[in-house]
Enzyme design. Structure first.
Site, PDB file in Angstrom:
ATOM      1  N   ASP A 422       0.851  -1.194   0.000  1.00  0.00           N
ATOM      2  CA  ASP A 422       0.000   0.000   0.000  1.00  0.00           C
ATOM      3  C   ASP A 422       0.888   1.245   0.000  1.00  0.00           C
ATOM      4  OD1 ASP A 422      -2.324   1.521   0.182  1.00  0.00           O
ATOM      5  OD2 ASP A 422      -2.591   1.198   2.334  1.00  0.00           O
ATOM      6  N   GLU A 425       2.705   5.062  -3.933  1.00  0.00           N
ATOM      7  CA  GLU A 425       2.671   6.011  -5.067  1.00  0.00           C
ATOM      8  C   GLU A 425       3.952   6.838  -5.174  1.00  0.00           C
ATOM      9  OE1 GLU A 425       0.238   5.613  -2.787  1.00  0.00           O
ATOM     10  OE2 GLU A 425      -0.880   4.296  -4.115  1.00  0.00           O
ATOM     11  N   ASP A 501      -9.171   3.255  -2.955  1.00  0.00           N
ATOM     12  CA  ASP A 501     -10.201   3.708  -2.011  1.00  0.00           C
ATOM     13  C   ASP A 501     -11.433   4.270  -2.717  1.00  0.00           C
ATOM     14  OD1 ASP A 501      -8.253   2.948  -0.291  1.00  0.00           O
ATOM     15  OD2 ASP A 501      -7.670   4.959   0.291  1.00  0.00           O
TER      16      ASP A 501
END
Ligand code: MIG
Length: 800
Positions: A422, A425, A501
């Site tokens: 997770d 980015e 999300d």
């Protein structure tokens, strides 16, 4: 406004963290100040091209300030490089060149021409490029590029009917034309809806369809870019890269062919472990071993199949990556073993941020080895994430990748089956502005050295590369399972992806179809969304409809944000529970088919989930269809994405289609009204398909009688894990009056189980079977035949 948005994105984190996020944003602005100074340079033309110098496979040109190289990577693969500007490390690629191509070059009145057996490229002295097929039809046309400082911009002509797909993960309509997209991986901030841009996994690749064919283009440049696909000027796509060489690779042809070529260059997804195609249950977070056990017991008590459970960040000790909270999970190896005994694999989350904490060995070790990204002044860069201030490994350094990979060892030894990456980015918490590293942060970039502008988009890709290489070495007899939120071109070589999300709304469910399709067309086949949406509270109906659609998507996981109502399948009572159970069972039945598609993806790069136009790119009515999808070559799925809907229109491509639930036949092309009671979504099977399905007694092969033309299908089998032998069956079905002729060619070293072939016939009632010389009586639609190479089924085709 920006501050409000930033703080909104921080709503999960609490006041203390929010205040620190103000500090983080302020520090980021200070670090970026030198870089922000000055007015942007104006765009300028490049002037004429002059000298031309051929080399084997291509040609170089030079102008006053620019150089152009055209290189054939294959007869139908062309790499264009405009310099100056550096080429970043070739992280996306597995090959430099695909095939040698004989190329002829010559001058023309306006410039030059290069030709391979498949493609002609015309180069104007102005720098304009035209690409033609063998028949001379233009499939792409470019204006000369322009420069502004280190930035490049070029314009590609769009034909009136041209449709554009891809660009990675985009919450945009399936046909991307008419919008502007930013290429800069980004966490949209805890929740996103339709039209948010950019998202976690942008990919600089598009697929074009138009009446003279179409092509795929991949811009091999990781710097921040903007893709304006006909928004500013409806007749042109305009690509702007902020730095680096303007390099792109072109593959003409229909989507299946172009994607095969592109994935030969950038890598194909290895075969996953079979369990990964099953059902995953998750929540942010299951906070203790007891809670995990209770959830798994719930699945058993409600008779629901379950293949994996995911542990989110609260399983860590103070959010320290690679640690386990011993109070909540006193015996993780024991728990993992216990679950595995029940057929449930454990997947653990990992974030790239390493807590700044001198008593934490991974931080100390990373610091000592110089593993963390630094600011230009040499200090380790600190960003704010869940653990508080963190340091971040520089995955663009091969030694750091190896070091990071070592950290998986203890968890692997505990039996953790897969890892969920997770926040890569990379994302940090800031009160305003870009939620990522300052652009001035330094990176190794394989020794080339550079800053975060160049490394940002590949950061997630390289985190996965580090993990994948480590897992292959740590557990050589198992296939790695990685799930990643971010990445770049090439990610599919290492990891699966989920769509992050997404909000819990009907509109988001609808848009999910286009997101997953767009990722598949960009080379990322294993994706899926959090069932019910991540950030909200779906109604029972939305949950059921989302679940039904997800059951046909490659990554099938139930997940929800902290603070949302419980989302386990029994949380909604009846009839939701029974419906969910039936789709879980259907998923299990479909596993042999899904697994065969996984094998196909590994061979060809073809996504499991495909747009309808895949079957017939010439049918323009299919180009805009984004409310339905194909699962492999055989199955068409039409999710219900509106509240209260109990029927919906379904556009069928050419061919005959069987209603999966009733076997009723419908001819395509055309639109039908399909029934969609709450317990079902419309699903169709193409006539001529061979669909392998699991049943309690073993494998069943469902043969959907071809109507005109032949049918075919593949069945791939192996141990479902590891790298042992496989068996591949190719089925070919030829219809004749009153009979079906079935041939079955088996290859591979995995022996057959010795049992009969269990055959279900759809659209055909059999009376007799001739199998390798013997005659067997058959009644109706089910036949149990000895293993055969050739069978003739006598009987009757069902009337329409
Ligand atoms: O800042 O780990 O997309 O799936 O549950 C939020 C907590 C961090 C974002 C992921 C989501 C996950 C959550 N994470």
């Amino acid at each position: 406004m920006d501050l409000r948005k930033g703080l909104l994105a921080l709503r999960f984190v609490g006041l203390r963290m929010a205040l620190r996020a103000v500090r983080a944003a302020w520090a980021r602005d200070r670090w970026e100040r030198p870089w922000r100074r000055g007015t942007p340079a104006p765009w300028r033309g490049i002037g004429p091209l002059r000298a031309a110098c051929p080399f084997p496979g291509g040609m170089r040109f030079s102008g006053e300030e620019v150089e152009l190289e055209i290189r054939f990577l294959a007869p139908d693969g062309i790499q264009i490089t405009w310099a100056p500007g550096r080429c970043s490390p070739p992280y996306a690629r597995v090959q430099e060149v695909l095939e040698e191509a004989p190329v002829t070059v010559g001058e023309t009145p306006d410039g030059w021409r290069l030709a391979s057996p498949a493609v002609q490229v015309e180069v104007d002295r102005s720098g304009g490029l035209r690409f033609r097929d063998r028949e001379g039809r233009i499939w792409r046309e470019e204006a000369p590029p322009e420069r502004a400082g280190p930035a490049w911009r070029h314009r590609v002509r769009l034909r009136p009917e041209e449709a554009l797909y891809g660009l990675g993960e985009r919450a945009a309509p399936l046909n991307r034309r008419g919008r502007i997209y930013r290429m800069w991986n980004r966490d949209p901030g805890g929740s996103y809806g339709p039209d948010a841009d950019p998202l976690y996994l942008g990919l600089p690749v598009w697929l074009s369809l138009h009446e003279a064919g179409g092509y795929l283009v991949f811009y091999e440049n990781p710097f921040e870019s903007v893709f304006d696909l006909g928004a500013t000027d409806p007749t042109a796509a305009q690509v702007t890269v902020t730095d680096g060489a303007l390099r792109y690779v072109l593959f003409p042809g229909p989507p299946d062919h172009a994607l095969r070529r592109y994935t030969a260059l950038t890598g194909r997804p290895p075969l996953p472990p079979r369990w990964a195609l099953g059902f995953h249950q998750s929540r942010w977070s299951y906070e203790s071993a007891e809670e995990v056990r209770a959830v798994v017991r719930g699945f058993q008590a409600h008779d629901l199949p379950l293949h994996a459970i995911h542990l989110d960040i609260d399983s860590m000790d103070g959010y320290r990556v690679f640690t386990v909270d011993r109070r909540r999970f006193p015996d993780l190896p024991g728990l993992v073993r216990e679950l595995e005994g029940q057929g449930v694999r454990t997947v653990m989350i990992l974030d790239p941020g390493v807590k700044v904490d001198p008593s934490y060995p991974i931080y100390r070790d990373g610091l000592r080895r110089g593993a963390f990204c630094r600011l230009p002044n040499g200090a380790v860069y600190r960003g704010l994430v869940w653990p508080g201030w963190c340091a971040f490994p520089d995955f663009t350094d091969p030694e750091v990748r190896a070091w990071w990979g070592e950290q998986y060892r203890p968890l692997v030894e505990m039996g953790v089956a897969g890892f969920w990456h997770d926040m890569n980015e990379p994302t940090v918490f800031v009160a305003w502005g870009e939620p990522t590293f300052p652009r001035t942060v330094r990176h190794a970039l394989e020794g080339q050295g550079g800053d975060h502008r160049e490394a940002h988009n590949v950061y997630g890709l390289l985190m996965n590369r580090a993990a994948w290489e480590a897992l292959r070495a740590l557990r050589p007899d198992r296939r790695p399972f990685l799930l990643s939120r971010s990445g770049w071109v090439g990610l599919a070589r290492y990891a699966w992806h989920w769509t992050g999300d997404v909000e819990s709304t009907w509109a988001a469910l609808r848009r999910t179809i286009a997101i997953v399709l767009g990722l598949g067309l960009s080379g990322i086949p294993y994706t899926g969304s959090d069932i019910g949406g991540f950030s909200g509270a779906p109604s029972a109906e939305l949950f059921v409809r989302w679940f039904q659609a997800a059951a046909f998507m490659p990554f099938f996981r139930n997940h929800a944000a902290k603070g949302t109502p419980r989302r386990e399948p029994w949380a909604f009572g009846e009839p939701a529970l029974s419906i969910v159970r039936s789709f879980l069972r259907l998923r299990v039945r479909l596993l042999p088919y899904l697994y065969t598609l996984a094998w196909e993806a590994a061979q060809t790069g073809h996504p499991l989930v495909r747009p309808l136009f895949w079957l017939d790119p010439a049918d323009r009515a299919l180009w805009e269809v984004e409310d339905a999808f194909l699962l492999g070559p055989a199955v068409l799925v039409a999710p219900v994405t509106a509240p209260g809907a109990r029927s919906r229109p379904v556009r069928l491509p050419r061919g005959i289609w069987y209603d999966f639930w009733t076997d009723r036949r419908f001819p395509g092309p055309g639109t039908i009204a399909a029934e969609a009671p709450l317990e079902r979504l419309p699903v169709f099977v193409r006539a001529g398909s061979v669909l392998p399905m699991a049943a309690e007694e073993g494998l069943e092969v469902h043969l959907y009688a071809p109507v005109d033309g032949d049918g075919e299908g593949w069945i791939y089998t192996d141990a479902g894990e590891g790298f042992g032998p496989f068996r591949l069956e190719r089925w070919a079905v030829t219809p004749a009056p009153g009979r079906l002729h079935v041939r079955r060619a088996v290859t591979g070293r995995l022996p057959e189980d010795g049992g009969p072939v269990r055959l279900w016939l759809h659209g055909f009632q059999a009376t007799r079977a001739h199998v390798d010389g013997a005659v067997l009586a058959v009644h109706g639609s089910f036949a149990m035949l000895p293993s055969f190479q050739e069978a003739i089924l006598e009987g009757n085709f069902n009337p329409d």
